[in-house]
Enzyme design. Structure first.
Site, PDB file in Angstrom:
ATOM      1  N   GLU A  73       0.838  -1.195   0.000  1.00  0.00           N
ATOM      2  CA  GLU A  73       0.000   0.000   0.000  1.00  0.00           C
ATOM      3  C   GLU A  73       0.883   1.258   0.000  1.00  0.00           C
ATOM      4  O   GLU A  73       0.585   2.239  -0.694  1.00  0.00           O
ATOM      5  CB  GLU A  73      -0.931  -0.023   1.217  1.00  0.00           C
ATOM      6  N   GLU A  80       1.583   6.463  -7.091  1.00  0.00           N
ATOM      7  CA  GLU A  80       0.564   7.477  -7.415  1.00  0.00           C
ATOM      8  C   GLU A  80       1.160   8.886  -7.322  1.00  0.00           C
ATOM      9  O   GLU A  80       0.942   9.726  -8.188  1.00  0.00           O
ATOM     10  CB  GLU A  80      -0.619   7.360  -6.446  1.00  0.00           C
TER      11      GLU A  80
END
Ligand SMILES: Nc1ncnc2c1ncn2[C@@H]1O[C@H](COP(=O)(O)OP(=O)(O)OP(=O)(O)O)[C@@H](O)[C@H]1O
Length: 128
Positions: A73, A80
């Site tokens: 994660e 991102e």
């Protein structure tokens, strides 16, 4: 010989690297909803593990799942950010990069669900 900051094994550099890594983890805990959900899910799994008295091997699998999810994660968020930093414009390559990173998280999450089910479902079933 004094250990200078540019020494390959400088303790100060090592300490700085740990500080930056912890800053990244703290950022995710404070700001990333998906990471916060993973933390809550991990806490719930650990409470269940304690209550259902998992054995050593079961705990090892659960720990691999939990910390693997955290790591992926964090990496997904980093990808991102890197993509957004490069350009906010819509681009097929940016979409691929983000979708691939999200896919990596999903693959690991599916594996974790299978492992969690194999460990917990028989124990829950035995309660009834
Ligand atoms: N620059 C872009 N060009 C094309 N498609 C994009 C771009 N940025 C995002 N997307 C698409 O939108 C989806 C969501 O992107 P976004 O950056 O909002 O991530 P997210 O999964 O919503 O994560 P978070 O909510 O943690 O920010 C991506 O998986 C991708 O398919």
């Amino acid at each position: 010989m004094a250990w200078k900051d540019n020494h390959p094994f400088s303790l100060r550099r090592l300490a700085k690297s740990f500080t930056y890594a912890f800053q990244g983890i703290l950022y995710a805990i404070k700001n990333e909803k998906n990471f916060q959900i993973h933390v809550l899910a991990a806490l719930a799994v650990m409470v269940c593990g304690i209550l259902l008295q998992l054995n050593k091997i079961e705990w090892l699998f659960i720990i691999i799942c939990i910390f693997g999810m955290f790591s992926l994660e964090l990496m997904n968020t980093a990808i991102e950010r890197a993509v957004d930093h490069h350009s906010k414009e819509i681009s097929p390559v940016a979409k691929q990069a983000k979708d691939l990173a999200a896919g990596a998280v999903l693959v690991y999450a599916l594996m974790s669900i299978v492992i969690g089910s194999v460990i917990f479902l028989p124990k829950f079933a035995a309660l009834f």
